[in-house]
Motif scaffolding. Structure first.
Motif, PDB file in Angstrom:
ATOM      1  N   THR A  19      18.668  -9.241  46.150  1.00 19.00           N
ATOM      2  CA  THR A  19      20.111  -9.275  46.428  1.00 19.00           C
ATOM      3  C   THR A  19      20.450 -10.191  47.597  1.00 19.00           C
TER       4      THR A  19
ATOM      5  N   VAL B  78      17.402 -10.690  40.063  1.00 26.36           N
ATOM      6  CA  VAL B  78      18.438  -9.708  40.369  1.00 26.36           C
ATOM      7  C   VAL B  78      18.698  -8.877  39.121  1.00 26.36           C
TER       8      VAL B  78
ATOM      9  N   ALA C 278      23.537  -3.649  42.094  1.00 27.18           N
ATOM     10  CA  ALA C 278      22.598  -4.768  42.107  1.00 27.18           C
ATOM     11  C   ALA C 278      21.325  -4.369  42.823  1.00 27.18           C
TER      12      ALA C 278
ATOM     13  N   THR D 262      25.288  -5.129  47.269  1.00 24.38           N
ATOM     14  CA  THR D 262      24.509  -4.337  46.333  1.00 24.38           C
ATOM     15  C   THR D 262      25.391  -3.544  45.382  1.00 24.38           C
TER      16      THR D 262
ATOM     17  N   ILE E 122      22.072 -13.464  46.498  1.00 19.11           N
ATOM     18  CA  ILE E 122      23.350 -13.499  45.779  1.00 19.11           C
ATOM     19  C   ILE E 122      24.400 -14.252  46.583  1.00 19.11           C
TER      20      ILE E 122
ATOM     21  N   THR F  27      23.049 -16.796  42.220  1.00 17.41           N
ATOM     22  CA  THR F  27      22.284 -16.870  43.452  1.00 17.41           C
ATOM     23  C   THR F  27      22.285 -18.276  44.047  1.00 17.41           C
TER      24      THR F  27
END
Length: 116
Positions: free
Chosen positions: A28, A2, A24, A76, A31, A99
Motif C-alpha cells: 500500500t 496490492v 487495500a 488502506t 499507492i 501505484t
C-alpha cells in the motif's frame, strides 16, 4: 502487489443510501491514486470518483453532490458514501488503485442495485 477487497453493495430503493468500502493490503505504500469505477450491463466501465496523487477528489458530474469519497491517511481504506441513489446508479462498483510503479489493481467488485 496490492490487493483490493470491496464490500457494502446491496439492494436499495431509489432515494436510499449505501456505503461502499475498499480494503487495500500488500504494498500500500506504493499507492498513488485510488478511485471507484462502475460498470452497468452492456456499458463501459466509468469513473465515479477518485483521489489524485495530491489528495484532490474528483467526481463524475452525474454523482456530484450525492456521492462522497473518502480514505484514511494510510491509503488502506477507501470509502464511497452514496446518497439519493437513482436506478441509473445500478452497476457493479469496482475499487482501483494505481501505484508509483505504473501498475493498476482492481478489486472483484460489489453489486449495487437501486429499485425504482
Amino acid at each position: 502487489q496490492v490487493q483490493l477487497v470491496e464490500s457494502g453493495g446491496g439492494l436499495v430503493q431509489a432515494g436510499g443510501s449505501l456505503r461502499l468500502s475498499c480494503a487495500a493490503s500488500g504494498s500500500t505504500f506504493s499507492i498513488e491514486t485510488m478511485g471507484w469505477y462502475r460498470q452497468a450491463p452492456g456499458k463501459q466501465r466509468e469513473l465515479v470518483a477518485s483521489f489524485t496523487g495530491g489528495g484532490i477528489s474528483n467526481y463524475r458530474s452525474t454523482v456530484k453532490g450525492r456521492f462522497a469519497i473518502s480514505r484514511d491517511s494510510a491509503k488502506t481504506t477507501l470509502s464511497l458514501q452514496m446518497d439519493s441513489l437513482k436506478p441509473e446508479d445500478t452497476a457493479g462498483y469496482y475499487c482501483n488503485a494505481e501505484t508509483l510503479f505504473g501498475h493498476s489493481y482492481w478489486g472483484q467488485g460489489t453489486q449495487v442495485t437501486v429499485s425504482s
